[in-house]
Write a protein that holds these residues in place. Sequence first.
Motif, short mmCIF file in Angstrom:
data_model
loop_
_atom_site.label_atom_id
_atom_site.label_comp_id
_atom_site.label_asym_id
_atom_site.label_seq_id
_atom_site.Cartn_x
_atom_site.Cartn_y
_atom_site.Cartn_z
N SER A 147 0.83 -1.21 0.00
CA SER A 147 0.00 0.00 0.00
C SER A 147 0.86 1.25 0.00
N GLY A 148 0.29 2.30 -0.52
CA GLY A 148 1.01 3.56 -0.55
C GLY A 148 0.20 4.64 -1.20
N ASN A 149 0.85 5.71 -1.54
CA ASN A 149 0.21 6.80 -2.27
C ASN A 149 1.13 7.18 -3.41
N SER A 150 0.97 8.38 -3.96
CA SER A 150 1.73 8.67 -5.18
C SER A 150 3.24 8.81 -4.93
N ASP A 151 3.66 9.12 -3.69
CA ASP A 151 5.10 9.31 -3.48
C ASP A 151 5.71 8.43 -2.39
N SER A 182 6.64 -4.23 -5.60
CA SER A 182 6.58 -3.21 -6.65
C SER A 182 5.23 -2.53 -6.51
N TYR A 183 4.86 -1.69 -7.47
CA TYR A 183 3.61 -0.94 -7.35
C TYR A 183 2.43 -1.86 -6.98
N ARG A 184 1.95 -1.71 -5.76
CA ARG A 184 0.80 -2.46 -5.23
C ARG A 184 0.96 -4.00 -5.34
N ARG A 220 -4.29 16.78 2.45
CA ARG A 220 -4.34 16.57 1.01
C ARG A 220 -5.34 15.46 0.67
N ARG A 221 -5.32 14.42 1.46
CA ARG A 221 -6.24 13.31 1.23
C ARG A 221 -7.69 13.75 1.40
N GLY A 222 -7.93 14.53 2.47
CA GLY A 222 -9.28 15.03 2.72
C GLY A 222 -9.79 15.91 1.59
N LEU A 252 -17.53 9.92 -16.28
CA LEU A 252 -18.21 8.85 -15.56
C LEU A 252 -18.47 9.14 -14.07
N LYS A 253 -18.06 10.30 -13.58
CA LYS A 253 -18.36 10.63 -12.19
C LYS A 253 -19.87 10.54 -11.97
N ASN A 254 -20.27 10.05 -10.79
CA ASN A 254 -21.69 9.93 -10.43
C ASN A 254 -22.45 8.80 -11.12
N ALA A 267 -12.81 10.03 -9.00
CA ALA A 267 -13.51 9.10 -9.87
C ALA A 267 -13.01 7.65 -9.76
N ASN A 268 -11.89 7.42 -9.06
CA ASN A 268 -11.44 6.04 -8.88
C ASN A 268 -12.01 5.43 -7.60
N PHE A 269 -12.92 6.14 -6.95
CA PHE A 269 -13.60 5.60 -5.77
C PHE A 269 -15.04 5.26 -6.15
N1 EPU Z 1 -7.87 13.38 -11.04
C1 EPU Z 1 -8.92 13.85 -11.78
N2 EPU Z 1 -10.19 13.45 -11.43
C2 EPU Z 1 -10.43 12.59 -10.42
C3 EPU Z 1 -9.35 12.08 -9.67
C4 EPU Z 1 -8.07 12.49 -10.00
O1 EPU Z 1 -8.74 14.62 -12.70
O2 EPU Z 1 -11.61 12.28 -10.19
C5 EPU Z 1 -6.50 13.83 -11.37
C6 EPU Z 1 -5.96 14.72 -10.26
O3 EPU Z 1 -6.35 16.04 -10.42
C7 EPU Z 1 -4.48 14.52 -10.42
C8 EPU Z 1 -4.33 13.10 -10.93
O4 EPU Z 1 -5.62 12.74 -11.44
O5 EPU Z 1 -3.95 15.39 -11.40
C9 EPU Z 1 -3.89 12.13 -9.83
O6 EPU Z 1 -4.83 12.15 -8.78
P1 EPU Z 1 -4.45 11.84 -7.25
O7 EPU Z 1 -3.35 12.75 -6.81
O8 EPU Z 1 -5.70 11.85 -6.47
O9 EPU Z 1 -3.79 10.42 -7.27
P2 EPU Z 1 -4.30 9.08 -7.91
O10 EPU Z 1 -3.24 8.65 -8.89
O11 EPU Z 1 -5.67 9.15 -8.39
C10 EPU Z 1 -3.04 7.59 -6.14
C11 EPU Z 1 -3.35 6.32 -5.43
C12 EPU Z 1 -4.21 6.59 -4.19
C13 EPU Z 1 -3.48 7.58 -3.30
C14 EPU Z 1 -3.26 8.86 -4.11
C15 EPU Z 1 -2.62 9.99 -3.34
C16 EPU Z 1 -3.62 4.44 -6.97
C17 EPU Z 1 -4.56 3.61 -7.75
N3 EPU Z 1 -4.14 5.45 -6.29
O12 EPU Z 1 -4.27 8.09 -6.66
O13 EPU Z 1 -4.36 5.35 -3.51
O14 EPU Z 1 -4.20 7.85 -2.14
O15 EPU Z 1 -2.43 8.52 -5.25
O16 EPU Z 1 -1.26 9.84 -3.21
O17 EPU Z 1 -2.42 4.15 -6.97
C18 EPU Z 1 -5.76 3.49 -2.99
O18 EPU Z 1 -4.80 2.78 -3.31
O19 EPU Z 1 -6.82 2.99 -2.56
C19 EPU Z 1 -5.63 4.92 -3.11
C20 EPU Z 1 -6.63 5.73 -2.84
#
Ligand code: EPU
Length: 333
Positions: A147-151, A182-184, A220-222, A252-254, A267-269
């Motif tokens: 698990s992680g986030n973008s960085d 590796s990634y996830r 940032r998350r919030g 596809l939101k909503n 949109a990935n939730f």
């Molecule tokens: N974006 C949109 N619309 C959206 C969502 C995102 O345009 O509805 C754009 C944002 O504006 C941004 C880019 O997409 O330019 C990336 O978005 P974000 O920073 O939210 O990161 P993410 O790549 O969507 C990843 C992880 C998250 C983690 C975040 C924050 C994956 C699949 N997702 O999301 O992980 O919290 O970075 O670091 O790797 C999870 O694994 O469950 C998860 C939430």
Amino acid sequence: MGMGMDERIDALKRMTGLEVAADMPLSRLSSLGIGGAADACVTALDELALASILATARKLDMPCRVIGSGTNLVWTDAGWRGVVVRLGDGFRRIEFTARSEREQQVTAGAAVIISGLINRCMEQGRSGVEGLAGIPGTVGGAVYQNSGNSDFSISDALASVTFLDLGSGQIRTASVEELGMSYRHSRFQDQPAVILSAAFKTKPMAREQILAEVERRLKRRGETQPTGKSVGCIFRNPPGDSAGRLIDAAGLKNTKVGGLRVSDKHANFMLNEGGATFRDFTELVDKVRSEVRRRFGVNLELEVTIVGGAKGNGDSEDPAVRRWKVSGEGDFH
Ligand code: EPU
């Protein structure tokens, strides 16, 4: 064995001396709140109890599945034929061990909640795991999934993992380099094992500085992610892009199927607004996938783990489920 399920559940109680909950609604064991029932659910208080449960369940021919807190887990409507095992207090210990004057390791049991681990390290003035702030779930689940986030990913802080190898029955410790992180992804996704504890590298840092980093990440998350019933991001990010961005750009939101809706915040939730089923999940995922493929030529892959049946999709009675990658016995989440 020739025993019915009720008899097997009784035998499991008798042979392990543990409380066994029958017909457990799995929707309670996933933060998405979807799922049928598990035949039996039991908590292992420590490693001995875990070994006893696994051995007894094997004798009784009841497939076992060890889970964390279910924050990245989607159960099928058919539920789980066998035993779902949760890890109890013996897996919630946190210990600090000095390696040198500066370097200390913190070892956390698999059932420790990530935020609890971060807080304990902060109290001790130890930096290392605060990059995980905001990530729900347990240490075991986070290691399984890297698990992680973008960085930051949990592998950035990890030193080693102690696990029960279900192939040999041995408890083993492997360094992070051996775990194919590796990634996830970690090796635990490909081999039957139960993660017992994980050790992390830490270095000294002022509490205020760690707190500032935690707060920055939570803020940032919030701002970017919804609250509500979800399992976080549904799809893996394709190389060099973001699944959330693509789904959003496809308009596809909503989008809603049954009780499940694509979040308008990220949109990935997908949010369970009440009464969502696994069937809703499969339909909504299909819709999103095909539209993103049509618009951008990108195939989105699931990031969450689907669990059901007992031996995975192969034994599902439901053809809609059979074509999904559903994992079965022996994995850990
Ligand atoms: N974006 C949109 N619309 C959206 C969502 C995102 O345009 O509805 C754009 C944002 O504006 C941004 C880019 O997409 O330019 C990336 O978005 P974000 O920073 O939210 O990161 P993410 O790549 O969507 C990843 C992880 C998250 C983690 C975040 C924050 C994956 C699949 N997702 O999301 O992980 O919290 O970075 O670091 O790797 C999870 O694994 O469950 C998860 C939430």
